[in-house]
Design an enzyme around this catalytic site. Structure first.
Site, PDB file in Angstrom:
ATOM      1  N   THR A 142      39.366  62.307   9.901  1.00  0.00           N
ATOM      2  CA  THR A 142      40.854  62.013   9.876  1.00  0.00           C
ATOM      3  C   THR A 142      41.177  60.594   9.612  1.00  0.00           C
ATOM      4  OG1 THR A 142      41.614  64.269  10.565  1.00  0.00           O
ATOM      5  CG2 THR A 142      43.163  62.476  10.468  1.00  0.00           C
ATOM      6  N   GLU A 149      41.716  70.370  12.489  1.00  0.00           N
ATOM      7  CA  GLU A 149      40.943  71.485  11.621  1.00  0.00           C
ATOM      8  C   GLU A 149      41.345  72.050  10.542  1.00  0.00           C
ATOM      9  OE1 GLU A 149      37.221  70.964  11.876  1.00  0.00           O
ATOM     10  OE2 GLU A 149      38.109  69.524  13.377  1.00  0.00           O
TER      11      GLU A 149
END
Length: 664
Positions: free
Chosen positions: A138, A424
């Site tokens: 990320t 996730e």
């Protein structure tokens, strides 16, 4: 009074073998024994004390986490715990730590995406914790859109190295747990560029800090991103920010199990199928679903026990007030959450089997079930984490004002859990992925290609479009086949309706944008069907123990009929059931709550959580709530002195000023 079990009368009401239910919840007798042994080991060790966490400052809190992680590692080695036992020990410590991402993401990424040679080099170091890893995907500007990541890994054929670089502020890695202050290495995801060509996002093993003095290596800027939601919660974790300035790594530190870059700089696919990468994703998401059942069951355990202890209203002629758990409004909010905890447990068990099945198929180069498994795990991750986050907050409200106290354990449990709705894969984005799979499945129905796995019910398209429920009385809703057909018809008809509406747009993407809210609802219906069907399948297994199967049948019906009641608009609008049948379902649901009530405490006892793990005064096993609440209040640092710091500096002058004004 110490030693008094205020909940003993409730436990005497149990209509089933609680010990056998504990084994069903754990998955097997062996799993129960391991879990019980490790839980008690942690609970009895004062080094794992956690009741002071919410009073610690950030630096003190983080140092406390490092101490516990080091001590846990020492105990794991001393006791020679295997991998599963060590995992249980870390979970029962119940404190997010840098080790979570090391074991949960860094090691699986290397196992799933590294070559045999890379695994031989890096895994022994990771298993011995001679290196500590994180998983850096990320970025500040991109999360769910992995293909939009901006970090680059450019191959330099002159030196046989990759140059890792953060070209923009938004390309900074942002959020990876363990990165901020501890990780020595990371699996870094970056855009692979060779000879000016972008080959998309790939993984690379990058050393971040010196193994001698722990300082960041040249070209690396790294730190913590700051305080997060809640008191202790995830503030025990060093979620980090990471920026690269032309950092060079050897070519062989690209994870090359699926694709490789040769010494000459040529990008080639290996003979290992690219689809194997999805195996890691399925593994991670099935773990998240199992974690959802654990988190929700903890909250439900606290709320159920406290609801039996708390009395409010209903007193007549000096008689005791009514236990809160006896109010139908409390039951209608609490018992579906209890049923959901069991439902998520069983679908989590099934996902473990699915992961093993998918892995075997992938190794045999059978990819037939992969798209369905990918969609299934994505959808169940979304469904269970959203329901659990909402459920924990509902449990806090079910405990009234006391649920807002940190000593209730619920605020911190909520703060620790809610990130699951976004990590996730953002939950709405995941549901849209499920919807795409459903639309593709519907579109292929006329081609002769039969749907598989959890979409197999769509193969009975004609029947599901025409069938009508034959429920005539409330008890008909206790028949599993009746419930299952209603959920199948609802899910299928919602998917078909979306598919038809998509054809009205000039392009599929335009339709997908406009109908995204409807598509999400269709995906939710499909995922709820999966959970209901797996609960029903669980009941078809051999379940030992007096009354255990009967209690599970009641919980299964509660879960299914609660969903039917909550989403009755879907069932009615798609014509699966009539308004009268919906009313009968609600009537049966109310009756089921009365059947759950005598067993409620025993059903949460079956989770077998120690008081240490629950970390809740309200959820104590003995129900001795009020003396302990009073005791906890006096432990707060604000009560260290009778007159608070700052009184003489700020409050006293104000009071004296008011007195002088009053005399004028």
């Amino acid at each position: 009074m110490e030693g008094v079990d205020y909940l003993a009368p409730e436990r005497n009401n149990a209509q089933f073998d609680v010990d056998e239910m504990k084994i069903v919840w754990a998955g097997s007798r062996e799993a129960f024994e391991v879990s019980d042994r490790i839980a008690r080991l942690v609970a009895s060790d004062p080094n794992f004390r956690k009741d002071d966490r919410t009073t610690l400052g950030r630096k003190e809190l983080f140092k406390n986490t490092l101490r516990k992680a080091a001590y846990a590692w020492k105990r794991i080695i001393e006791l020679r715990l295997n991998e599963e036992e060590a995992k249980r020990l870390r979970s029962f410590i119940d404190q997010p730590a840098f080790t979570d991402l090391h074991w949960g993401m860094f090691v699986p990424a290397i196992k799933g995406q590294g070559t045999d040679e890379q695994q031989e080099k890096w895994l022994p170091l990771a298993y011995k914790m001679q290196i500590i890893g994180c998983y850096a995907q990320t970025e500040l500007g991109h999360g769910s859109n992995v293909q939009g990541l901006e970090t680059t890994a450019t191959f330099d054929p002159q030196t046989d190295e990759f140059v890792i670089h953060s070209p923009t502020l938004t390309s900074c890695k942002w959020w990876p747990g363990g990165l901020g202050k501890i990780s020595t290495h990371g699996v870094i995801y970056a855009r692979l560029i060779t000879d000016g060509k972008d080959h998309g996002v790939h993984g690379f093993i990058v050393q971040l800090r010196s193994l001698d003095d722990h300082l960041p290596l040249p070209g690396i800027t790294v730190g913590d991103i700051g305080m997060k939601f809640g008191n202790a919660a995830y503030n025990t974790m060093d979620n980090g920010v990471l920026r690269f300035d032309h950092v060079r790594i050897p070519r062989n530190q690209m994870l090359m199990r699926v694709s490789q870059v040769t010494r000459e700089g040529k990008y080639v696919q290996s003979n290992v199928p690219r689809q194997l990468v999805y195996g890691t994703m399925v593994f991670v998401r099935q773990t998240i679903v199992s974690d959802a059942s654990t988190a929700l069951s903890r909250a439900v355990c606290i709320a159920t026990r406290y609801s039996a202890v708390r009395r409010q209203f209903g007193s007549h002629n000096g008689s005791p007030e009514t236990q809160v758990i006896n109010y139908k409004t409390q039951q209608a909010r609490l018992f579906p959450l209890l049923a959901s905890a069991y439902a998520f447990r069983f679908v989590g068990e099934w996902l473990k089997w699915l992961y093993m099945d998918v892995t075997k198929r992938l190794e045999a180069k059978d990819f037939s079930t992969l798209p369905e498994a990918h969609a299934c795990t994505a959808g169940l991750k979304s469904l269970t984490t959203s329901a659990t986050a909402d459920g924990i907050e509902e449990c806090r409200k079910l405990c009234g004002g006391h649920g807002y106290l940190c000593s209730s354990g619920l605020p911190e449990l909520f703060a620790v859990y809610v990130p699951a709705c976004t990590y996730e894969g953002d939950n709405i984005v995941l549901l849209l992925q499920v919807a795409r799979h459903l639309m593709k499945t519907v579109s292929q129905l006329g081609s002769g290609k039969m749907p598989v796995g959890t979409t197999a019910y769509m193969g009975r398209a004609e029947h599901l479009m025409q069938c009508r429920s034959d429920v005539k009385q409330a008890k008909d809703w206790l028949r599993p086949n009746v419930v299952l057909e209603a959920f199948e018809a609802r899910a299928f008809r919602m998917s078909v309706a979306c598919a038809k509406n998509l054809t009205k747009f000039s392009s599929p993407e335009e339709g997908f944008q406009e109908l995204s809210a409807d598509l999400v609802e269709a995906a939710v219906a499909h995922c709820q069907l999966i959970v209901v069907s797996k609960f029903i399948e669980k009941l078809q297994q051999d379940i030992p123990g007096k009354g255990v199967k009967q209690q599970l049948e009641i919980l299964c019906s509660v879960y299914a009929l609660f969903l039917l009641h909550k989403h009755h608009g879907d069932f009615l609008s798609t014509g699966c059931i009539t308004p009268t049948q919906a009313s009968l379902a609600n009537e049966q649901l109310r009756s089921l709550y009365s059947q759950v009530r005598p067993n409620a405490i025993a059903l949460v006892d079956a989770f077998n959580y120690t008081d240490h793990y629950l970390g809740s005064v309200l959820g104590r096993y003995d129900g001795n709530v009020y003396p302990k609440l009073y005791e906890e209040a006096w432990k707060d640092p604000l009560n260290d002195s009778v007159v608070p710091d700052g009184y003489h500096e700020y409050v006293r002058p104000m009071l004296k000023q008011q007195l002088r004004n009053a005399r004028l």
